[in-house]
Design an enzyme around this catalytic site. Structure first.
Site, PDB file in Angstrom:
ATOM      1  N   ASP A 108       0.852  -1.189   0.000  1.00 53.14           N
ATOM      2  CA  ASP A 108       0.000   0.000   0.000  1.00 53.14           C
ATOM      3  C   ASP A 108       0.886   1.237   0.000  1.00 53.14           C
ATOM      4  OD1 ASP A 108      -2.509   1.236   0.003  1.00 53.14           O
ATOM      5  OD2 ASP A 108      -2.421   1.586   2.153  1.00 53.14           O
ATOM      6  N   HIS A 115      -3.853  14.213   0.381  1.00 54.35           N
ATOM      7  CA  HIS A 115      -4.123  13.390   1.562  1.00 54.35           C
ATOM      8  C   HIS A 115      -2.957  13.462   2.538  1.00 54.35           C
ATOM      9  CE1 HIS A 115      -5.346  10.023   4.060  1.00 54.35           C
ATOM     10  NE2 HIS A 115      -4.189   9.435   3.815  1.00 54.35           N
ATOM     11  N   GLU A 180     -10.361   4.144   3.410  1.00 55.88           N
ATOM     12  CA  GLU A 180      -9.422   4.787   2.505  1.00 55.88           C
ATOM     13  C   GLU A 180      -9.808   4.369   1.094  1.00 55.88           C
ATOM     14  OE1 GLU A 180      -5.506   5.477   5.294  1.00 55.88           O
ATOM     15  OE2 GLU A 180      -5.397   3.939   3.737  1.00 55.88           O
ATOM     16  N   GLU A 182      -9.170   3.882  -2.529  1.00 56.57           N
ATOM     17  CA  GLU A 182      -7.918   3.701  -3.243  1.00 56.57           C
ATOM     18  C   GLU A 182      -8.140   3.031  -4.595  1.00 56.57           C
ATOM     19  OE1 GLU A 182      -4.778   1.972  -0.979  1.00 56.57           O
ATOM     20  OE2 GLU A 182      -5.402   2.889   0.918  1.00 56.57           O
ATOM     21  N   ASP A 214      -9.150   0.382   1.815  1.00 57.37           N
ATOM     22  CA  ASP A 214      -8.207  -0.073   2.836  1.00 57.37           C
ATOM     23  C   ASP A 214      -8.673   0.461   4.191  1.00 57.37           C
ATOM     24  OD1 ASP A 214      -5.970  -1.442   3.745  1.00 57.37           O
ATOM     25  OD2 ASP A 214      -4.682   0.325   3.579  1.00 57.37           O
ATOM     26  N   ARG A 218      -8.034   4.476  13.022  1.00 54.46           N
ATOM     27  CA  ARG A 218      -7.139   5.621  13.237  1.00 54.46           C
ATOM     28  C   ARG A 218      -6.596   5.689  14.659  1.00 54.46           C
ATOM     29  NH1 ARG A 218      -5.730   6.817   8.135  1.00 54.46           N
ATOM     30  NH2 ARG A 218      -7.566   7.159   6.817  1.00 54.46           N
ATOM     31  N   GLN A 221      -3.944   3.056  15.028  1.00 48.05           N
ATOM     32  CA  GLN A 221      -2.797   3.490  14.241  1.00 48.05           C
ATOM     33  C   GLN A 221      -1.997   4.576  14.951  1.00 48.05           C
ATOM     34  OE1 GLN A 221      -3.916   4.781  10.326  1.00 48.05           O
ATOM     35  NE2 GLN A 221      -1.830   5.232   9.677  1.00 48.05           N
ATOM     36  N   LYS A 234      -4.345  -1.599  10.155  1.00 48.21           N
ATOM     37  CA  LYS A 234      -4.637  -1.794   8.735  1.00 48.21           C
ATOM     38  C   LYS A 234      -4.851  -3.258   8.368  1.00 48.21           C
ATOM     39  CE  LYS A 234      -3.622   2.454   7.097  1.00 48.21           C
ATOM     40  NZ  LYS A 234      -4.418   3.242   6.165  1.00 48.21           N
ATOM     41  N   THR A 238      -8.858  -5.379   4.081  1.00 44.59           N
ATOM     42  CA  THR A 238      -8.746  -4.520   2.906  1.00 44.59           C
ATOM     43  C   THR A 238      -9.702  -5.100   1.879  1.00 44.59           C
ATOM     44  OG1 THR A 238      -6.420  -3.978   3.336  1.00 44.59           O
ATOM     45  CG2 THR A 238      -7.225  -3.661   1.084  1.00 44.59           C
ATOM     46  N   GLU A 339     -10.243  12.991   7.035  1.00 47.85           N
ATOM     47  CA  GLU A 339     -10.105  14.265   6.335  1.00 47.85           C
ATOM     48  C   GLU A 339     -11.448  14.991   6.244  1.00 47.85           C
ATOM     49  OE1 GLU A 339      -7.419  14.010   2.652  1.00 47.85           O
ATOM     50  OE2 GLU A 339      -7.983  11.933   3.053  1.00 47.85           O
TER      51      GLU A 339
END
Length: 393
Positions: A108, A115, A180, A182, A214, A218, A221, A234, A238, A339
């Site tokens: 990844d 971002h 996420e 992607e 993905d 948070r 993380q 993570k 996925t 975000e």
């Protein structure tokens, strides 16, 4: 032999210029390779009389290389314009789908400057949002291939260590579960160990693209990622689309890369640097909340694959690498909820409800379209999933 001619509407985005590959099983049948055409799946083993497509993944076909990919694609584009044997046609809503490839390795990346800049401001307030290496190389990490699941698979809320106000951790379900949005790239022909893939040679190695979500915890993380980066935050899930759009279907979507400053090192420069003009849409519980544009990505797929292999690492058919979160310069173009919600400080409206991160029972669907020939558009296969309550340990 009974034949049928499949008629498509003028606005159908899964026509002969698209033809994404997937792996399906008809009711009571075995998994095999199919191509999506409109709202039908075509059984390739039967249509082409080729046992390569009777296998439960695409890997053997991918290993045959770009000349073979081109030959099959041209044959299919001709066939779907005429009558087809009725026995090879299966309604899309009558089949089961699975991951289209057996993924050996998953990498990844972190290729969106918008971002990375927004996230850097959240993580390092008052400091430089981008770390010194970011504009010099495509930052990435090795993900967990065994956690990649096909679209529609439920996602169980992960548990892990979360930092508390006291500074000590607690073990609990994630409270800041995120997405996420992607774009994933599927490797076709592999490479030999010790032999880097040049930027201008990626067409011989990238077979196609698929949407990827993905999922990201948070809060887990934030506590665990220093100093080695994402791990449990993570690796729990996925999600990948069931359909791989051939790179050949995206010729009309190629666009110049944004300006890269400073100029990348020579191994990251090519004669024909290109990005992709793909528009994504993120739907949260059925409500569109963001529109990430892939064309604004800083690092190209060719640069990502070149960097991935420049140290001699090999790739194999079916390997997956993903772009990292796709975000544009505007908040509404964000590909993650951290975000969109200003790191949880500015709730967004989802169906009349103020939301920041995912609750149990929430669903997320990501769709995308791209320019096709003669001004038409093609669609990528959607990627979706819904959140289940964390399991007790």
């Amino acid at each position: 032999m009974r034949t049928l001619r499949l008629e498509l509407g003028n606005d159908d985005r899964f026509g002969p210029d698209n033809l994404p590959y997937g792996v399906f099983a008809p009711a009571g049948g075995e998994f095999r390779t199919g191509v999506r055409f409109g709202s039908a799946v075509l059984d390739l083993a039967a249509l082409l009389d080729d046992s390569t497509f009777a296998q439960p993944d695409l890997n053997a076909f991918l290993a045959q290389g770009p000349v073979r990919w081109h030959t099959v694609r041209q044959r299919l584009r001709d066939l779907v314009r005429g009558p087809l044997p009725a026995s090879v046609i299966h309604p899309l809503d009558s089949v089961s789908l699975r991951l289209p490839v057996a993924i050996g390795d998953y990498v990844d990346f972190y290729a969106s400057i918008d971002h990375a800049t927004r996230l850097g401001r959240f993580l390092r307030p008052g400091g430089a949002p981008l770390l010194p290496n970011w504009r010099h190389l495509p930052v990435g990490y090795h993900g967990r291939a065994g956690s990649v699941v096909v679209s529609g698979t439920p996602v169980i809320r992960p548990r892990g260590q979360l930092r508390t106000d006291s500074g000590a951790p607690e073990f609990a379900p994630s409270r800041r579960l995120d997405i996420e949005a992607e774009l994933g790239f599927v490797v076709g022909a592999g490479s030999e160990p010790g032999t880097p893939i040049a930027v201008d040679d990626v067409g011989a190695h990238i077979f196609g693209v698929a949407l990827v979500n993905d999922w990201s915890a948070r809060d887990i993380q934030a506590w665990e990622s220093q100093p080695l980066g994402p791990f449990l935050a993570k690796s729990f899930a996925t999600t990948m689309s069931a359909w791989i759009t051939p790179l050949a279907a995206l010729e009309s979507a190629r666009v110049p890369l944004p300006d890269q400053s400073p100029e990348p090192l020579p191994y990251l420069r090519g004669r024909r640097d290109w990005g992709l003009d793909i528009d994504l849409r993120v739907h949260w519980n059925g409500h569109e909340v963001s529109t990430p544009p892939y064309r604004s990505m800083y690092w190209s797929p060719a640069q990502m694959l070149a960097h991935l292999t420049v140290n001699g690492a090999a790739v194999r058919p079916g390997d997956l690498f993903a772009s990292g979160t796709i975000s544009g310069p505007e908040r509404r173009q964000s590909g993650s909820f951290i975000e969109l919600s200003g790191n949880g400080s500015e709730p967004i409206e989802v169906g009349g409800e103020a939301r920041t991160f995912l609750a149990d029972g929430d669903s997320v669907t990501i769709t995308a379209t791209a320019p096709g020939p003669a001004g038409a558009r093609i669609a990528l296969g959607e990627v979706s999933g819904h959140v289940l309550t964390a399991r007790r340990c």
